[in-house]
Design an enzyme around this catalytic site. Structure first.
Site, PDB file in Angstrom:
ATOM      1  N   LYS A  15      13.141 -14.921 -10.314  1.00 18.41           N
ATOM      2  CA  LYS A  15      12.899 -13.865 -11.081  1.00 18.41           C
ATOM      3  C   LYS A  15      11.890 -14.162 -12.176  1.00 18.41           C
ATOM      4  CE  LYS A  15      13.980 -11.060  -9.773  1.00 18.41           C
ATOM      5  NZ  LYS A  15      14.997 -10.946  -8.495  1.00 18.41           N
ATOM      6  N   TRP A  73      -2.535  -2.916  -1.674  1.00 16.49           N
ATOM      7  CA  TRP A  73      -2.358  -4.432  -1.989  1.00 16.49           C
ATOM      8  C   TRP A  73      -3.106  -4.965  -0.442  1.00 16.49           C
ATOM      9  CZ3 TRP A  73      -0.232  -8.442   0.800  1.00 16.49           C
ATOM     10  CH2 TRP A  73       0.326  -9.488   0.083  1.00 16.49           C
ATOM     11  N   HIS A  84      18.671 -35.975  -6.666  1.00 15.97           N
ATOM     12  CA  HIS A  84      17.942 -36.681  -5.674  1.00 15.97           C
ATOM     13  C   HIS A  84      16.503 -36.054  -5.843  1.00 15.97           C
ATOM     14  CE1 HIS A  84      21.508 -37.692  -3.528  1.00 15.97           C
ATOM     15  NE2 HIS A  84      21.912 -36.504  -3.679  1.00 15.97           N
ATOM     16  N   GLU A 124       8.603 -14.546 -10.666  1.00 17.80           N
ATOM     17  CA  GLU A 124       7.850 -13.585 -10.173  1.00 17.80           C
ATOM     18  C   GLU A 124       7.051 -12.960 -11.277  1.00 17.80           C
ATOM     19  OE1 GLU A 124      10.296 -11.350  -6.927  1.00 17.80           O
ATOM     20  OE2 GLU A 124      11.340 -11.614  -8.617  1.00 17.80           O
ATOM     21  N   ASN A 144      -1.917   2.341   5.469  1.00 20.63           N
ATOM     22  CA  ASN A 144      -1.040   1.093   4.992  1.00 20.63           C
ATOM     23  C   ASN A 144      -0.454   0.592   6.496  1.00 20.63           C
ATOM     24  OD1 ASN A 144       1.331  -0.351   4.169  1.00 20.63           O
ATOM     25  ND2 ASN A 144       2.590   1.208   4.231  1.00 20.63           N
ATOM     26  N   GLY A 145      -0.805  -0.949   6.532  1.00 23.01           N
ATOM     27  CA  GLY A 145      -0.560  -1.813   7.455  1.00 23.01           C
ATOM     28  C   GLY A 145      -1.615  -2.648   7.817  1.00 23.01           C
ATOM     29  N   CYS A 191       0.805  -0.973  -0.096  1.00 19.89           N
ATOM     30  CA  CYS A 191       0.005  -0.222  -0.148  1.00 19.89           C
ATOM     31  C   CYS A 191       0.710   1.267   0.080  1.00 19.89           C
ATOM     32  CB  CYS A 191      -0.946   0.096   1.092  1.00 19.89           C
ATOM     33  SG  CYS A 191      -1.926  -1.331   1.389  1.00 19.89           S
ATOM     34  N   ARG A 199       4.231  -0.386  -4.544  1.00 20.96           N
ATOM     35  CA  ARG A 199       3.834  -0.869  -3.315  1.00 20.96           C
ATOM     36  C   ARG A 199       2.800  -1.624  -3.211  1.00 20.96           C
ATOM     37  NH1 ARG A 199       6.787   1.922   0.513  1.00 20.96           N
ATOM     38  NH2 ARG A 199       5.416   1.190   2.252  1.00 20.96           N
ATOM     39  N   LYS A 210       6.333  -4.601  -3.749  1.00 21.88           N
ATOM     40  CA  LYS A 210       7.809  -4.563  -3.631  1.00 21.88           C
ATOM     41  C   LYS A 210       8.204  -4.449  -2.329  1.00 21.88           C
ATOM     42  CE  LYS A 210      11.724  -2.466  -5.748  1.00 21.88           C
ATOM     43  NZ  LYS A 210      12.087  -3.964  -5.924  1.00 21.88           N
ATOM     44  N   GLU A 257      17.975 -17.476  -7.632  1.00 20.89           N
ATOM     45  CA  GLU A 257      17.787 -15.966  -7.960  1.00 20.89           C
ATOM     46  C   GLU A 257      17.086 -16.175  -9.272  1.00 20.89           C
ATOM     47  OE1 GLU A 257      16.794 -13.445  -6.476  1.00 20.89           O
ATOM     48  OE2 GLU A 257      16.976 -11.840  -7.899  1.00 20.89           O
TER      49      GLU A 257
HETATM   50  C1  G6P Z   1       9.356  -8.517  -2.049  1.00 20.00           C
HETATM   51  C2  G6P Z   1       9.969  -7.979  -3.251  1.00 20.00           C
HETATM   52  C3  G6P Z   1      11.151  -8.733  -3.561  1.00 20.00           C
HETATM   53  C4  G6P Z   1      12.148  -8.873  -2.096  1.00 20.00           C
HETATM   54  C5  G6P Z   1      11.498  -9.132  -0.936  1.00 20.00           C
HETATM   55  C6  G6P Z   1      12.244  -8.613   0.204  1.00 20.00           C
HETATM   56  O1  G6P Z   1       8.946  -9.985  -2.081  1.00 20.00           O
HETATM   57  O2  G6P Z   1       8.934  -8.451  -4.230  1.00 20.00           O
HETATM   58  O3  G6P Z   1      11.735  -8.427  -4.735  1.00 20.00           O
HETATM   59  O4  G6P Z   1      13.135  -9.274  -2.479  1.00 20.00           O
HETATM   60  O5  G6P Z   1      10.177  -8.524  -0.900  1.00 20.00           O
HETATM   61  O6  G6P Z   1      12.250  -7.285   0.293  1.00 20.00           O
HETATM   62  P1  G6P Z   1      13.444  -6.348   0.902  1.00 20.00           P
HETATM   63  O7  G6P Z   1      13.025  -4.881   0.758  1.00 20.00           O
HETATM   64  O8  G6P Z   1      13.617  -6.606   2.305  1.00 20.00           O
HETATM   65  O9  G6P Z   1      14.651  -6.771   0.103  1.00 20.00           O
END
Ligand code: G6P
Length: 611
Positions: free
Chosen positions: A488, A73, A507, A491, A99-100, A2, A27, A606, A484
């Site tokens: 990616k 969100w 395994h 996501e 927000n929260g 949010c 956000r 994010k 990673e």
């Molecule tokens: C969310 C974002 C990711 C990020 C993760 C941790 O899931 O989409 O891209 O890696 O949060 O966020 P931070 O801000 O703590 O690195």
């Protein structure tokens, strides 16, 4: 999670707010809304992106100089028009954005229902504003006092802004656990979840602290805490260029951020590392370096991509500092009963500096006596303020939801921390230390070389864009890179992908391999080279499609791969800084070709400020 924006001043409030909400859409983006004082306290809200709200506002008379907006969100209640913020109080004389999460909202709601309240939404936020109004009526007090009293009774996290029909020149804001920045302009004030909606108007900001309430009345700002103690606002100058938060000609923020990496890695080392003199300094580490040198153990806590950076750091710290390292998901760490001693150092990694689980894990570790060190990107965010010391990554604003340049900047900072500690401890030879410094300085140029392979990576993406599964395999320092790469892809393209240590394939994941399964090997010429060749053979034998990330000049692996992407040679521990780049580009192109919203993938946000 949010984004909130508010404005009071001579400009058209809705223009400032809509523009601000677009900047904060990273956000959350399942619904958006705005409240304006335009002939009444009017709320307009809509399911979907801010642009959809904007379309519904066209043609309306929105003339107003005070207002607030929200991009959501969803936590409580599905994303729909009704659950979108702002929310009215029972009499519609008050409105709130939030927000929260209010954890005790259910009990408050039951109590209010028993008093005759009815609710238009499923949100905790609507309960919050009804509760504030209920207190105001019961106590016959000013709105700011009612807000203060309500804050002493709600449990949870919040950044809120409240407006009142009866006081059309008033904005009240408060925070606990969710960020809130106040911009101070000439005869105008801005409020937002971060500084990005503010910087085109003013660079003077106040970061509200937890348990603080800001009241802007008749163009004057006052701040107090929830115990009613008046506070002197601390105005800071925010150092952010407008161009850093715009796309600058790129189709997506993610692509811009991938291509920014030569610069962001350099920025991260600027003024800190000089290989010619062997100088390596992190200002924030200075007072705590001995804690790390003498640490019995380092515990790294993080989420998502930051957790992957932590895994790379584990290998490097153990190799160079000879200190045992554990890497923990913050969300797991905080809810088990972890063993933390006073000699332990915790490193918390977070791009946003706001991730709720990471913050809670920090508080837990702190309560057990650990020294906490933060590695964050967003200056002034909550985590740097909760830690004993830290180093910023200086990657600049990262707006695409999928983290790219923040990851490589986190790695760069973590390498620098480990090198400082190892050097001081004497656990690394002078020669190795110097070689690593020189090579860190070479990394931006090498990343540039990889970026030049973008057209070839696009071709690979075209070939595999309709795949439904992907496997990513790597060993040693390239194992976290495999994780990673898979993250990616998941996501942003919604293709199921798994990252695995290549040797673990036999395994389990090997059972998945057939002619339909693309397998990305991160197979650079390093100490596991021979071993990973065997793993590639195992996949080939089962007809899997092999895409290999290889070291320039390798003539062997191309013979057993359908596709190869070459990257420049580097020192083995630093490989992730380079080998992750083609995987970022591959996921980006796959997502674009599949028509996905790259910068705002479904269901994600994010900055995850809820647990
Ligand atoms: C969310 C974002 C990711 C990020 C993760 C941790 O899931 O989409 O891209 O890696 O949060 O966020 P931070 O801000 O703590 O690195």
């Amino acid at each position: 999670m949010c984004g909130i924006v508010a404005y009071l001043g001579p400009r058209q409030a809705q223009e400032v707010i809509i523009k601000g909400l677009k900047r904060l859409e990273y956000r959350g983006y399942d619904s958006a809304g705005i409240a304006l004082m335009n002939g009444g306290l009017n709320v307009y809200k809509k399911k979907g992106k801010v642009s959809e709200l904007e379309s519904t506002l066209k043609g309306l008379n929105l003339e107003s100089h005070i207002g607030m907006g929200h991009t959501r969100w969803a936590t409580h209640g599905e994303p729909n028009d009704g659950n979108a913020h702002p929310h009215y109080s029972a009499t519609k004389k008050l409105a709130i954005i939030h927000n929260g999460i209010i954890e005790n909202y259910s009990a408050l709601k039951q109590d209010l229902i028993s008093k005759g309240h009815s609710f238009q939404s499923d949100t905790d936020t609507e309960v919050f504003i009804h509760f504030i109004e209920d207190i105001k009526e019961k106590e016959q007090c000013a709105l700011e006092e009612a807000v203060r009293l309500a804050l002493t009774k709600v449990v949870g996290a919040y950044a809120i802004v409240v407006m009142s029909l009866e006081e059309p020149n008033l904005l009240i804001a408060a925070r606990k656990g969710s960020p809130l920045v106040i911009g101070v302009g000439k005869d105008e004030f801005f409020m937002a979840s971060d500084a990005t909606p503010i910087i085109e108007y003013t660079n003077e900001v106040i970061y509200l602290n937890d348990q603080e309430i800001a009241v802007i009345r008749d163009n004057k700002l006052s701040i107090k805490d929830t115990s009613n103690l008046p506070l002197t606002p601390y105005v800071q100058i925010v150092d952010m260029e407008l161009e850093a938060i715009e796309k600058g000609g790129y189709e997506h923020f993610m692509l811009k951020e991938i291509f920014e990496q030569p610069r962001s890695i350099m920025d991260c080392m600027r003024g800190r590392l000089d290989s010619a003199s062997g100088r390596l300094v992190l200002g924030g580490l200075r007072d705590y370096v001995n804690a790390l040198v003498n640490a019995d153990r380092i515990v790294i806590i993080a989420c998502g991509t930051s957790w992957h950076a932590g895994l790379v750091a584990e290998y490097f710290f153990e190799e160079t500092c000879r200190i045992p390292v554990e890497v923990e998901y913050a969300s797991e760490f905080r809810y088990r009963n972890p063993v933390i001693h006073e000699g332990d150092v915790v490193i918390a990694i977070s791009q946003s500096g706001e991730t709720a689980d990471t913050l809670a894990a920090i508080e837990l570790a702190k309560s057990k006596g650990a020294i906490i060190f933060g590695v964050c990107n967003v200056v002034g965010s909550s985590i740097p303020r909760a830690t004993h010391a830290g180093a910023y990554t200086h990657a600049g604003p990262e707006i695409g939801v999928a983290s790219t340049k923040a990851f490589t900047a986190q790695l760069t900072v973590l390498y620098m921390i480990a090198l400082i500690v190892a050097h001081k401890k004497g656990s690394i030879s002078e020669q190795n230390y110097r070689e690593l410094l020189v090579e860190l300085e070479n990394i931006p140029g090498k990343v540039e070389t990889v970026l030049a392979h973008d057209p070839q990576i696009l071709q690979i993406a075209e070939t595999f864009k309709d795949s439904t599964n992907f496997l990513y395999l790597g060993r040693g320092y390239n194992f976290p890179v495999a994780l990673e790469g898979a993250l990616k892809l998941k996501e942003i393209s919604y293709i199921h992908a798994e990252g695995y240590p290549a040797a673990e394939m036999k395994h389990g994941p090997i059972a998945l391999i057939d002619e339909e399964m693309p397998v990305v090997f991160i197979a650079t010429k390093d100490s596991s080279y021979e071993k990973i060749i065997s793993n590639i053979q195992e996949v080939k034998a089962r007809k899997g499609k092999v895409i290999s990330v290889i070291t320039e000049g390798d003539t062997h692996i191309p013979k057993m791969s359908e596709y190869v992407i070459e990257i420049p040679a580097t020192l083995e521990p630093l490989t992730p800084l380079i080998s992750v780049i083609p995987l970022q580009l591959l996921s980006y192109h796959m997502a674009v070709l599949r028509g996905c919203n790259v910068d705002q993938p479904r269901n994600l946000a994010k900055s995850v400020t809820v647990e």
